[in-house]
Design a protein around this motif. Structure first.
Motif, mmCIF file in Angstrom:
data_model
loop_
_atom_site.group_PDB
_atom_site.id
_atom_site.type_symbol
_atom_site.label_atom_id
_atom_site.label_comp_id
_atom_site.label_asym_id
_atom_site.label_seq_id
_atom_site.Cartn_x
_atom_site.Cartn_y
_atom_site.Cartn_z
ATOM 1 N N MET A 1 0.844 -1.206 0.000
ATOM 2 C CA MET A 1 0.000 0.000 0.000
ATOM 3 C C MET A 1 0.874 1.249 0.000
ATOM 4 S SD MET A 1 -3.151 0.943 -0.180
ATOM 5 C CE MET A 1 -4.071 2.433 0.111
ATOM 6 N N HIS A 2 1.842 1.301 -0.922
ATOM 7 C CA HIS A 2 2.698 2.480 -1.020
ATOM 8 C C HIS A 2 1.933 3.650 -1.616
ATOM 9 C CE1 HIS A 2 2.814 0.213 -4.681
ATOM 10 N NE2 HIS A 2 3.210 1.282 -5.330
ATOM 11 N N ALA A 37 4.612 2.859 -13.482
ATOM 12 C CA ALA A 37 5.196 3.414 -12.241
ATOM 13 C C ALA A 37 4.991 2.496 -11.043
ATOM 14 C CB ALA A 37 4.599 4.790 -11.963
ATOM 15 N N LEU A 85 6.961 -4.011 -18.115
ATOM 16 C CA LEU A 85 8.376 -3.643 -18.049
ATOM 17 C C LEU A 85 9.289 -4.569 -18.829
ATOM 18 C CD1 LEU A 85 8.658 -2.617 -14.299
ATOM 19 C CD2 LEU A 85 9.034 -1.134 -16.263
ATOM 20 N N PHE A 86 8.830 -5.801 -19.077
ATOM 21 C CA PHE A 86 9.735 -6.744 -19.726
ATOM 22 C C PHE A 86 9.347 -7.008 -21.181
ATOM 23 C CE2 PHE A 86 6.690 -8.842 -16.975
ATOM 24 C CZ PHE A 86 5.996 -9.663 -17.853
ATOM 25 N N CYS A 95 15.762 -7.928 -25.462
ATOM 26 C CA CYS A 95 15.206 -7.582 -24.146
ATOM 27 C C CYS A 95 15.916 -6.363 -23.553
ATOM 28 C CB CYS A 95 15.337 -8.762 -23.186
ATOM 29 S SG CYS A 95 14.154 -10.060 -23.542
ATOM 30 N N HIS B 106 7.171 -0.431 3.498
ATOM 31 C CA HIS B 106 8.474 -0.254 2.850
ATOM 32 C C HIS B 106 9.291 0.746 3.661
ATOM 33 C CE1 HIS B 106 5.790 2.936 1.398
ATOM 34 N NE2 HIS B 106 6.860 3.686 1.515
ATOM 35 N N VAL B 136 6.532 -5.500 -3.675
ATOM 36 C CA VAL B 136 5.843 -4.460 -4.448
ATOM 37 C C VAL B 136 6.341 -3.058 -4.071
ATOM 38 C CG1 VAL B 136 3.600 -3.515 -5.111
ATOM 39 C CG2 VAL B 136 3.802 -5.936 -4.570
ATOM 40 N N CYS B 137 6.034 -2.649 -2.854
ATOM 41 C CA CYS B 137 6.221 -1.246 -2.474
ATOM 42 C C CYS B 137 7.679 -0.773 -2.422
ATOM 43 C CB CYS B 137 5.541 -0.986 -1.138
ATOM 44 S SG CYS B 137 3.855 -1.633 -1.095
ATOM 45 N N LEU B 140 9.733 1.368 -5.328
ATOM 46 C CA LEU B 140 9.565 2.767 -5.726
ATOM 47 C C LEU B 140 10.426 3.749 -4.942
ATOM 48 C CD1 LEU B 140 6.849 1.769 -7.151
ATOM 49 C CD2 LEU B 140 6.024 4.051 -6.586
ATOM 50 N N PHE B 141 10.973 3.298 -3.823
ATOM 51 C CA PHE B 141 11.580 4.265 -2.909
ATOM 52 C C PHE B 141 13.096 4.137 -2.875
ATOM 53 C CE2 PHE B 141 7.207 3.791 -1.879
ATOM 54 C CZ PHE B 141 6.790 5.084 -1.602
ATOM 55 N N LEU B 162 8.176 -12.201 -13.296
ATOM 56 C CA LEU B 162 7.133 -11.762 -14.233
ATOM 57 C C LEU B 162 5.924 -11.222 -13.480
ATOM 58 C CD1 LEU B 162 7.258 -14.728 -16.798
ATOM 59 C CD2 LEU B 162 8.656 -12.662 -16.705
ATOM 60 N N ASN B 166 8.402 -4.796 -11.375
ATOM 61 C CA ASN B 166 8.990 -3.507 -10.989
ATOM 62 C C ASN B 166 10.241 -3.670 -10.136
ATOM 63 O OD1 ASN B 166 6.114 -2.787 -11.700
ATOM 64 N ND2 ASN B 166 7.031 -0.762 -11.466
ATOM 65 N N HIS B 169 13.100 -5.133 -12.041
ATOM 66 C CA HIS B 169 13.566 -4.157 -13.027
ATOM 67 C C HIS B 169 14.541 -3.170 -12.392
ATOM 68 C CE1 HIS B 169 13.085 -0.992 -16.157
ATOM 69 N NE2 HIS B 169 13.023 -2.051 -16.921
ATOM 70 N N GLU B 170 14.387 -2.914 -11.100
ATOM 71 C CA GLU B 170 15.226 -1.933 -10.398
ATOM 72 C C GLU B 170 16.522 -2.543 -9.866
ATOM 73 O OE1 GLU B 170 14.578 1.360 -9.971
ATOM 74 O OE2 GLU B 170 12.871 1.037 -11.299
ATOM 75 N N ARG B 199 14.970 -11.659 -18.337
ATOM 76 C CA ARG B 199 13.994 -11.134 -19.291
ATOM 77 C C ARG B 199 13.481 -9.774 -18.797
ATOM 78 N NH1 ARG B 199 8.354 -14.122 -20.453
ATOM 79 N NH2 ARG B 199 7.406 -12.383 -21.569
ATOM 80 N N VAL B 200 13.230 -9.679 -17.492
ATOM 81 C CA VAL B 200 12.747 -8.418 -16.929
ATOM 82 C C VAL B 200 13.883 -7.402 -16.844
ATOM 83 C CG1 VAL B 200 11.730 -7.336 -14.877
ATOM 84 C CG2 VAL B 200 10.920 -9.570 -15.627
ATOM 85 N N PRO B 202 17.834 -7.451 -18.133
ATOM 86 C CA PRO B 202 19.021 -8.116 -18.702
ATOM 87 C C PRO B 202 20.338 -7.626 -18.101
ATOM 88 C CG PRO B 202 17.632 -7.126 -20.427
ATOM 89 C CD PRO B 202 17.127 -6.620 -19.121
ATOM 90 N N ARG B 203 20.313 -6.501 -17.396
ATOM 91 C CA ARG B 203 21.553 -5.933 -16.855
ATOM 92 C C ARG B 203 21.881 -6.434 -15.450
ATOM 93 N NH1 ARG B 203 18.575 -2.531 -19.658
ATOM 94 N NH2 ARG B 203 17.298 -2.258 -17.818
#
Lengths: 114, 230
Positions: A1-2, A37, A85-86, A95, B106, B136-137, B140-141, B162, B166, B169-170, B199-200, B202-203
């Motif tokens: 719940m961010h 986002a 994102l992927f 990719c 978070h 999840v949360c 973002l931070f 998958l 997010n 990816h970070e 896949r999400v 590659p780096r």
């Protein structure tokens, strides 16, 4: 719940503008939310309602612009719309895609009676 | 529904004020303050993120045992409740500070800023920030870390990257933990998990290890030592 933290962030930015520009009311707050986002927009709507109570934002309309995701392929240079994102490049299948749009979280403008 | 404007303007007695500010800017500014402090003191900070039960604290314990005497280590523990994790770390004679987020899901940069003032990490140290167990949360931070590391247990299945893209990816680093359980996981394919991670993102750099049995720990610890050499 961010989303609650994000709603709090919106309120802080609006309150700062109200203070700095001596606004008497806030009629509308326009926000940009990227589709990539990581924000659940329904949860954000509820969170904004919660944090806005008894504040300058209490009666403000929220106008949300959902920003579509855009990726740039690091291999072939193609720019394309992405929904996740992927997403691989539709041209070359790579990719190595950089997200160039769709992660925005921004207060864009405020409408005020001043 | 939306209107285009580059500057403040008026209509019907109302004023549209352009703001154009990042909603997370307060957090991001504090994160940059943390980052500047870490850089000035040559502290390498890692933000460890995972779902609950992936073995973050066990990985930390084993990492600390192996790095003892080679690098000073400090730990910030983030949990909604209890000081259990910080207690486990202090039992290894490593300074740890527990942040209880209460209802928060978070860690935010301000909490880390506060914790760092308590810990006062020494020059050239490693600072592990164990985020609240949540895929999840925390994505973002920004906390001001040098690298975000995601830990995923083999018991969590192959499709976690998958389902929660997010956070993967970070991540600059991704650790597949609990490889000791592979013989018991019917139908689980570690290569598939690895492929999904890449896949999400590659780096990202992937490590496979078992914190409890020690497999793969050497490569992970060597990598950490290299990071603090610069």
């Amino acid at each position: 719940m961010h989303e609650l933290s994000i709603a709090q962030g919106i309120l802080e930015l609006v309150e700062e503008q109200v203070r700095r520009r001596s606004l008497s009311s806030v009629e509308e707050v326009e926000i940009d939310v990227g589709r990539l986002a990581g924000v659940e927009t329904q949860a954000l709507t509820i969170a904004i309602e919660c944090v806005a109570r008894n504040t300058v934002m209490e009666n403000a309309r929220i106008v949300r612009n959902d920003i579509e995701g855009e990726g740039l392929c690091g291999d072939c240079g193609r720019c394309f719309v992405i929904e996740e994102l992927f997403a691989p490049c539709p041209d070359c299948g790579s990719c190595a895609v950089r997200v160039v749009k769709g992660k925005e979280l921004r207060v864009k403008s405020i409408l005020s009676n001043k | 529904m939306c209107y285009a404007h580059d500057h403040n303007h008026h209509h019907d007695g109302q004023t549209v004020l352009t703001v154009e500010q990042d909603i997370l800017q307060h957090n991001n500014l504090l994160a940059e303050r943390n980052r500047g402090y870490f850089e000035a003191k040559n502290i390498y900070a890692l933000n460890l993120m995972s779902s609950p039960g992936s073995g973050k604290t066990s990985l930390l314990e084993e990492t600390i045992r192996r790095l003892k005497g080679r690098r000073p280590v400090y730990v910030i523990e983030g949990d909604q409740q209890t000081s259990n994790d910080a207690d486990r770390i202090t039992a290894l004679s490593v300074p740890a500070y527990q942040v209880n987020t209460g209802m928060g899901c978070h860690l935010e940069a301000g909490m880390v800023n506060h914790a760092v003032k308590h810990l006062s990490p020494s020059e050239g140290s490693l600072l592990f920030i164990e985020n609240v167990g949540n895929l999840v949360c925390p994505a973002l931070f920004d906390l001001g870390e040098a690298v975000k590391a995601v830990i995923v247990g083999t018991t969590e299945g192959e499709d976690k990257p998958l389902k929660y893209p997010n956070i993967f990816h970070e991540a600059g680093v991704c650790i597949i933990n609990k490889t000791d359980l592979l013989p018991y996981l019917c139908g689980f394919d570690i290569q598939k998990l690895r492929d999904n991670i890449l896949r999400v993102n590659p780096r990202t750099q992937v490590f496979e290890l078992s914190a409890t049995r020690g497999d793969g720990m050497d490569a992970w610890c060597e990598w950490l030592l290299e990071c603090t050499n610069t």
